[in-house]
Design a protein around this motif. Sequence first.
Motif, PDB file in Angstrom:
ATOM      1  N   ILE A   8     -18.395 -48.572   6.146  1.00 51.57           N
ATOM      2  CA  ILE A   8     -19.345 -48.950   5.099  1.00 51.57           C
ATOM      3  C   ILE A   8     -18.565 -49.720   4.046  1.00 51.57           C
ATOM      4  CG2 ILE A   8     -20.917 -48.094   3.320  1.00 51.57           C
ATOM      5  CD1 ILE A   8     -21.238 -45.537   5.049  1.00 51.57           C
ATOM      6  N   GLY A  11     -19.310 -48.679  -2.115  1.00 49.80           N
ATOM      7  CA  GLY A  11     -19.487 -47.241  -2.297  1.00 49.80           C
ATOM      8  C   GLY A  11     -20.220 -46.912  -3.573  1.00 49.80           C
ATOM      9  N   GLY A  15     -24.098 -47.393  -0.483  1.00 46.56           N
ATOM     10  CA  GLY A  15     -22.993 -47.055   0.416  1.00 46.56           C
ATOM     11  C   GLY A  15     -22.761 -45.558   0.496  1.00 46.56           C
ATOM     12  N   ALA A  19     -23.201 -43.064   3.705  1.00 52.43           N
ATOM     13  CA  ALA A  19     -22.096 -42.199   4.146  1.00 52.43           C
ATOM     14  C   ALA A  19     -22.561 -40.752   4.272  1.00 52.43           C
ATOM     15  CB  ALA A  19     -20.934 -42.302   3.158  1.00 52.43           C
ATOM     16  N   LEU A  31     -15.512 -45.385   4.297  1.00 53.02           N
ATOM     17  CA  LEU A  31     -16.219 -46.110   3.238  1.00 53.02           C
ATOM     18  C   LEU A  31     -15.179 -46.766   2.333  1.00 53.02           C
ATOM     19  CD1 LEU A  31     -19.229 -45.026   1.090  1.00 53.02           C
ATOM     20  CD2 LEU A  31     -17.156 -45.879   0.018  1.00 53.02           C
ATOM     21  N   ASP A  33     -14.499 -49.089  -1.004  1.00 53.16           N
ATOM     22  CA  ASP A  33     -15.176 -49.536  -2.229  1.00 53.16           C
ATOM     23  C   ASP A  33     -14.139 -49.970  -3.253  1.00 53.16           C
ATOM     24  OD1 ASP A  33     -17.565 -49.771  -3.978  1.00 53.16           O
ATOM     25  OD2 ASP A  33     -16.475 -48.273  -5.142  1.00 53.16           O
ATOM     26  N   LEU A  74     -12.872 -41.846   2.222  1.00 59.27           N
ATOM     27  CA  LEU A  74     -13.151 -42.753   1.102  1.00 59.27           C
ATOM     28  C   LEU A  74     -11.898 -43.556   0.793  1.00 59.27           C
ATOM     29  CD1 LEU A  74     -15.127 -40.369  -1.303  1.00 59.27           C
ATOM     30  CD2 LEU A  74     -16.036 -42.065   0.299  1.00 59.27           C
TER      31      LEU A  74
END
Length: 314
Positions: A8, A11, A15, A19, A31, A33, A74
């Motif tokens: 993804i 975030g 996003g 997730a 993810l 970001d 993340l």
Amino acid sequence: MSDSDVVIVGGSMAGLQAALTLGRARRRVVLVDDGQPRNRPARHVHNFLGQLAPTPAELLASARSMLAPYDVTLVSDRVESIQPVADGVPRFKVSTRQGGQWSARSIVLATGLTDELPQVPGISQWWGDQVVACPHCHGWEVRDQPLAQLAIRGLPARGVQRALLLSRWSNDVLLFTDGDELGGEDLARLAAAGVGVRTERVRSVKQHAEGLDLVLADGEAIVRRAVFVVTRQHQQSDLAARLGCRLISDGPNAGGVGIDAVGQTSVPGVWAAGTTANPALLAIGAAGHASTVAIAIHAALLDQDIDTAVRTYP
Ligand SMILES: Cc1cc2nc3c(=O)[nH]c(=O)nc-3n(C[C@H](O)[C@H](O)[C@H](O)COP(=O)(O)OP(=O)(O)OC[C@H]3O[C@@H](n4cnc5c(N)ncnc54)[C@H](O)[C@@H]3O)c2cc1C
């Protein structure tokens, strides 16, 4: 390079919700970001069910904390490239600015938008505070107070429509047309809604004890509690364009990445969620849309898994 089901990109509201939904469906998710949500200058997020005006950072931190139980990694970084990998089914190689690399079966673009503000000195300084765009987000907090709506020169229709909308929150709304003259029908509708019209251009916006002063060319200063602006919106990332995804050029989703009813773009395996695809969505709408897209991705991956299992079944 680590394998994942889904990478993804982005975030924020969309996003993180994608997730959450994919993590709960036991998908392996990465993810990435880079921390530039569109509403970051705003003091609070309003009109979000179950949330009492958190700051944008608080809302995102709370959402991130919910992902801990799931197989969601993340990563704080910026995705720089997504390369399709020749294979029977869609597969992608994702690379980040700091050298991270992942392979993914699906991509979610949740990269959001940026706002191009009117080129009026002072506007960017107060953006997200006393200068805002969306009455549904910030109108209630300034209800019944003197408000201004700034139009963009050459695009008066959007300013007129926004000023009419704003008249539901206050009976003291002034529309500044940025030099454009309005037609008789627009003027009649604005008058009927109690909206005043000023055609002079606003030269600057300055702080005032009761809000902001809108300073005109002749020096006249008009105090307003809040200033609503029309912005031009742009994709925050060019990844969709570089992947060859169809982009929408007109209609209500103009500026968005073209998707079908469940979020699939024109490139197989690449999906788009939230304002990336639907520019007008508020925060809760972006999250809701992403949930729908994530459910469709899970179903598409499941189909691939079952097809593979059938082919290899003894
Ligand atoms: C000033 C302001 C105030 C607002 N107030 C409200 C409000 O009160 N209530 C409300 O409902 N809505 C509000 N909104 C609208 C709200 O901000 C959006 O609906 C929401 O942010 C959309 O979420 P999103 O996930 O689609 O995109 P975004 O929030 O824009 O998030 C996109 C994310 O993708 C990341 N990203 C982009 N490209 C890359 C890349 N290549 N690699 C890695 N990461 C990337 C960005 O850093 C960002 O974190 C406001 C908007 C503005 C501008």
